[in-house]
Design a protein around this motif. Structure first.
Motif, PDB file in Angstrom:
ATOM      1  N   SER A  92       0.815  -1.227   0.000  1.00 30.13           N
ATOM      2  CA  SER A  92       0.000   0.000   0.000  1.00 30.13           C
ATOM      3  C   SER A  92       0.842   1.267   0.000  1.00 30.13           C
ATOM      4  CB  SER A  92      -0.979  -0.002   1.172  1.00 30.13           C
ATOM      5  OG  SER A  92      -0.289  -0.018   2.402  1.00 30.13           O
ATOM      6  N   ARG A  93       1.950   1.272   0.692  1.00 30.31           N
ATOM      7  CA  ARG A  93       2.809   2.471   0.723  1.00 30.31           C
ATOM      8  C   ARG A  93       3.265   2.825  -0.686  1.00 30.31           C
ATOM      9  NH1 ARG A  93       8.550   3.109   0.970  1.00 30.31           N
ATOM     10  NH2 ARG A  93       8.813   0.860   1.156  1.00 30.31           N
ATOM     11  N   HIS A  94       3.630   1.835  -1.448  1.00 28.45           N
ATOM     12  CA  HIS A  94       4.101   2.068  -2.810  1.00 28.45           C
ATOM     13  C   HIS A  94       2.948   2.453  -3.734  1.00 28.45           C
ATOM     14  CE1 HIS A  94       8.012   0.476  -1.719  1.00 28.45           C
ATOM     15  NE2 HIS A  94       7.412  -0.566  -1.194  1.00 28.45           N
ATOM     16  N   VAL A  95       1.827   1.772  -3.586  1.00 24.32           N
ATOM     17  CA  VAL A  95       0.666   2.017  -4.439  1.00 24.32           C
ATOM     18  C   VAL A  95       0.106   3.424  -4.218  1.00 24.32           C
ATOM     19  CG1 VAL A  95      -1.718   1.280  -4.854  1.00 24.32           C
ATOM     20  CG2 VAL A  95       0.097  -0.414  -4.708  1.00 24.32           C
ATOM     21  N   GLU A  96       0.144   3.889  -2.970  1.00 21.76           N
ATOM     22  CA  GLU A  96      -0.350   5.233  -2.658  1.00 21.76           C
ATOM     23  C   GLU A  96       0.482   6.311  -3.333  1.00 21.76           C
ATOM     24  OE1 GLU A  96      -0.309   5.294   1.591  1.00 21.76           O
ATOM     25  OE2 GLU A  96      -2.081   4.008   1.747  1.00 21.76           O
ATOM     26  N   GLN A  97       1.730   6.009  -3.647  1.00 23.25           N
ATOM     27  CA  GLN A  97       2.633   6.990  -4.240  1.00 23.25           C
ATOM     28  C   GLN A  97       2.594   7.002  -5.761  1.00 23.25           C
ATOM     29  OE1 GLN A  97       6.506   6.073  -2.667  1.00 23.25           O
ATOM     30  NE2 GLN A  97       5.907   6.497  -0.570  1.00 23.25           N
ATOM     31  N   SER A  98       1.906   6.031  -6.376  1.00 21.05           N
ATOM     32  CA  SER A  98       1.975   5.922  -7.831  1.00 21.05           C
ATOM     33  C   SER A  98       0.686   5.350  -8.410  1.00 21.05           C
ATOM     34  CB  SER A  98       3.155   5.021  -8.220  1.00 21.05           C
ATOM     35  OG  SER A  98       3.105   4.711  -9.595  1.00 21.05           O
ATOM     36  N   THR A  99       0.013   6.159  -9.204  1.00 17.29           N
ATOM     37  CA  THR A  99      -1.179   5.691  -9.900  1.00 17.29           C
ATOM     38  C   THR A  99      -0.820   4.586 -10.883  1.00 17.29           C
ATOM     39  OG1 THR A  99      -2.179   7.868  -9.698  1.00 17.29           O
ATOM     40  CG2 THR A  99      -3.107   6.420 -11.361  1.00 17.29           C
ATOM     41  N   ALA A 100       0.313   4.736 -11.557  1.00 19.45           N
ATOM     42  CA  ALA A 100       0.740   3.718 -12.522  1.00 19.45           C
ATOM     43  C   ALA A 100       0.971   2.377 -11.830  1.00 19.45           C
ATOM     44  CB  ALA A 100       1.999   4.172 -13.247  1.00 19.45           C
ATOM     45  N   LEU A 101       1.596   2.408 -10.661  1.00 16.97           N
ATOM     46  CA  LEU A 101       1.831   1.162  -9.927  1.00 16.97           C
ATOM     47  C   LEU A 101       0.509   0.560  -9.463  1.00 16.97           C
ATOM     48  CD1 LEU A 101       3.756  -0.932  -8.736  1.00 16.97           C
ATOM     49  CD2 LEU A 101       3.879   0.506  -6.684  1.00 16.97           C
TER      50      LEU A 101
END
Length: 124
Positions: free
Chosen positions: A84-93
């Motif tokens: 979630s930390r990574h997903v919150e930072q990137s719409t593409a991810l």
């Protein structure tokens, strides 16, 4: 915990320990594939702790290159843990994770129990 072969719903899965070598690039992915072939695994389950932040930065192409390597060798890849930390930072991810989870080759899942459930419903 070392990397071990487990059978989840009858599917051989190489379950990687969180304390193993970080997957920094394609060389480590190739090592995982070699280990999977050695054990006769159809899937490799990698805890999110083993992946570097570059894996989650799509502009590095690391995630795509690693996923393609697993596709080429017909071994499934499951990333286990909280992304979630990574997903919150990137719409593409976020889109990449969603699309991957719709397929049958790369899944981002919470834990082994969720992987077991997905494999049970995969209609092998």
């Amino acid at each position: 915990m070392t990397d071990t072969l487990q059978y989840l719903d009858g599917v051989p899965v190489l379950v990687c320990g969180a304390d193993g070598e970080p997957v920094r690039g394609e060389r480590e992915a190739t090592d995982l594939l070699g280990n999977a072939f050695h054990h006769g695994a159809a899937w490799v389950a990698v805890p999110v702790e083993r992946l570097t932040d570059d894996f989650f930065r799509l502009r590095t192409r690391l995630a795509g290159n690693i996923a393609q390597k697993f596709v080429n060798y017909r071994i499934g890849l499951a990333v286990l843990g909280d992304v979630s930390r990574h997903v919150e930072q990137s719409t593409a991810l976020r889109d990449f994770v969603r699309e991957s989870n719709r397929g049958g080759q790369l899944w981002f899942l919470a834990d082994l129990a969720e992987l077991r459930a997905r494999l049970a419903g995969a209609g092998r």
